[in-house]
Design a protein around this motif. Structure first.
Motif, PDB file in Angstrom:
ATOM      1  N   ASP A  81      36.094  53.444  20.735  1.00 30.88           N
ATOM      2  CA  ASP A  81      35.777  53.002  19.366  1.00 30.88           C
ATOM      3  C   ASP A  81      35.240  54.167  18.550  1.00 30.88           C
ATOM      4  O   ASP A  81      34.074  54.190  18.154  1.00 30.88           O
ATOM      5  CB  ASP A  81      34.734  51.873  19.409  1.00 30.88           C
ATOM      6  CG  ASP A  81      35.297  50.579  19.945  1.00 30.88           C
ATOM      7  OD1 ASP A  81      36.232  50.040  19.321  1.00 30.88           O
ATOM      8  OD2 ASP A  81      34.808  50.103  20.973  1.00 30.88           O
ATOM      9  N   LEU A 115      31.510  42.955  13.595  1.00 30.37           N
ATOM     10  CA  LEU A 115      30.387  43.497  12.831  1.00 30.37           C
ATOM     11  C   LEU A 115      29.525  44.510  13.586  1.00 30.37           C
ATOM     12  O   LEU A 115      28.602  45.068  12.993  1.00 30.37           O
ATOM     13  CB  LEU A 115      29.490  42.342  12.348  1.00 30.37           C
ATOM     14  CG  LEU A 115      30.198  41.254  11.538  1.00 30.37           C
ATOM     15  CD1 LEU A 115      29.206  40.168  11.161  1.00 30.37           C
ATOM     16  CD2 LEU A 115      30.862  41.828  10.316  1.00 30.37           C
ATOM     17  N   ALA A 116      29.817  44.736  14.850  1.00 29.43           N
ATOM     18  CA  ALA A 116      29.009  45.668  15.628  1.00 29.43           C
ATOM     19  C   ALA A 116      29.124  47.081  15.059  1.00 29.43           C
ATOM     20  O   ALA A 116      30.126  47.443  14.429  1.00 29.43           O
ATOM     21  CB  ALA A 116      29.433  45.652  17.095  1.00 29.43           C
ATOM     22  N   ILE A 117      28.121  47.869  15.286  1.00 28.58           N
ATOM     23  CA  ILE A 117      28.065  49.233  14.744  1.00 28.58           C
ATOM     24  C   ILE A 117      29.249  50.087  15.199  1.00 28.58           C
ATOM     25  O   ILE A 117      29.716  50.955  14.465  1.00 28.58           O
ATOM     26  CB  ILE A 117      26.703  49.902  15.082  1.00 28.58           C
ATOM     27  CG1 ILE A 117      26.491  51.153  14.240  1.00 28.58           C
ATOM     28  CG2 ILE A 117      26.610  50.249  16.543  1.00 28.58           C
ATOM     29  CD1 ILE A 117      25.827  50.880  12.946  1.00 28.58           C
ATOM     30  N   ARG A 118      29.762  49.844  16.411  1.00 32.32           N
ATOM     31  CA  ARG A 118      30.884  50.629  16.942  1.00 32.32           C
ATOM     32  C   ARG A 118      32.244  50.074  16.500  1.00 32.32           C
ATOM     33  O   ARG A 118      33.270  50.688  16.782  1.00 32.32           O
ATOM     34  CB  ARG A 118      30.829  50.667  18.470  1.00 32.32           C
ATOM     35  CG  ARG A 118      29.568  51.249  19.038  1.00 32.32           C
ATOM     36  CD  ARG A 118      29.553  52.722  19.302  1.00 32.32           C
ATOM     37  NE  ARG A 118      30.634  53.216  20.097  1.00 32.32           N
ATOM     38  CZ  ARG A 118      31.156  54.415  19.930  1.00 32.32           C
ATOM     39  NH1 ARG A 118      30.678  55.230  19.005  1.00 32.32           N
ATOM     40  NH2 ARG A 118      32.143  54.833  20.692  1.00 32.32           N
ATOM     41  N   ASP A 119      32.280  48.961  15.805  1.00 32.75           N
ATOM     42  CA  ASP A 119      33.538  48.369  15.355  1.00 32.75           C
ATOM     43  C   ASP A 119      34.020  49.069  14.087  1.00 32.75           C
ATOM     44  O   ASP A 119      33.581  48.749  12.978  1.00 32.75           O
ATOM     45  CB  ASP A 119      33.361  46.867  15.100  1.00 32.75           C
ATOM     46  CG  ASP A 119      33.191  46.071  16.381  1.00 32.75           C
ATOM     47  OD1 ASP A 119      33.580  46.576  17.453  1.00 32.75           O
ATOM     48  OD2 ASP A 119      32.689  44.936  16.309  1.00 32.75           O
ATOM     49  N   VAL A 120      34.922  50.042  14.256  1.00 31.56           N
ATOM     50  CA  VAL A 120      35.352  50.879  13.129  1.00 31.56           C
ATOM     51  C   VAL A 120      36.870  50.894  12.917  1.00 31.56           C
ATOM     52  O   VAL A 120      37.368  51.697  12.133  1.00 31.56           O
ATOM     53  CB  VAL A 120      34.839  52.331  13.312  1.00 31.56           C
ATOM     54  CG1 VAL A 120      33.318  52.379  13.261  1.00 31.56           C
ATOM     55  CG2 VAL A 120      35.374  52.950  14.595  1.00 31.56           C
ATOM     56  N   GLU A 144      37.965  50.579   9.189  1.00 29.95           N
ATOM     57  CA  GLU A 144      37.681  51.807   8.423  1.00 29.95           C
ATOM     58  C   GLU A 144      38.694  52.895   8.760  1.00 29.95           C
ATOM     59  O   GLU A 144      39.186  53.604   7.861  1.00 29.95           O
ATOM     60  CB  GLU A 144      36.259  52.303   8.702  1.00 29.95           C
ATOM     61  CG  GLU A 144      35.178  51.444   8.087  1.00 29.95           C
ATOM     62  CD  GLU A 144      34.932  50.121   8.824  1.00 29.95           C
ATOM     63  OE1 GLU A 144      34.329  49.227   8.212  1.00 29.95           O
ATOM     64  OE2 GLU A 144      35.340  49.976   9.993  1.00 29.95           O
TER      65      GLU A 144
END
Length: 161
Positions: free
Chosen positions: A47, A76-81, A84
């Motif tokens: 990720d 929504l997790a911080i590592r879910d990119v 983007e």
């Protein structure tokens, strides 16, 4: 028509070999059985935006896939990119596909509103972000499968009016 399809999984645990990629198996089955597609490439990356971006560019520009289906990294997790990274690669967004997936699944599961996946076009390739769970993949692909052939005809320049 046989659609050249690539699968990209974004998963830290999957990239380290700590988790079996069952979501990609669901994608493979649905693409081959329902869409009549051929898997031309499959890969798992961590990720990380840069890894996802590089893979998306390679799958579209080098492998020339008609369709790239991503799985994972869309919540929504911080590592879910994944969304983007996808936004940085696509040239045009196709919001109706993502909206259809969310709407269809939300009728049964309100948590689908937390799915941030997007869809877009790079060159002559349609890129669709899918959730990371096998159930989510199945539900989202089922919601759009009937429109994928027409979308792919348009994106690849083969659509005849």
């Amino acid at each position: 028509m046989v659609w050249k399809t690539a699968i990209l999984t974004a998963s830290d645990k999957g990239a380290r070999g700590e988790r079996e990629d069952t979501s990609a198996q669901v994608i493979r089955e649905l693409v081959e059985e329902e869409l009549g597609g051929e898997i031309v490439e499959y890969r798992i990356v961590p990720d990380e935006q840069d890894d996802i971006i590089a893979s998306l560019i390679e799958l579209t520009d080098y492998f020339r896939a008609d369709l790239v289906l991503t799985t994972g990294g869309t919540e929504l997790a911080i590592r879910d990119v994944t969304p983007e990274a996808t936004m940085r690669v696509i040239e045009r967004e196709v919001p109706g596909i993502a909206e259809s997936m969310r709407t269809a699944v939300m009728q049964r599961d309100r948590s689908a509103m937390l799915f941030r996946g997007i869809c877009g076009i790079r060159g002559r390739t349609l890129i669709v972000n899918l959730p990371g769970s096998p159930k989510g993949v199945h539900e989202c692909l089922a919601a759009i499968m009937d429109q994928l052939p027409e979308a792919l005809l348009m994106v690849t320049g083969q659509y005849k009016q």
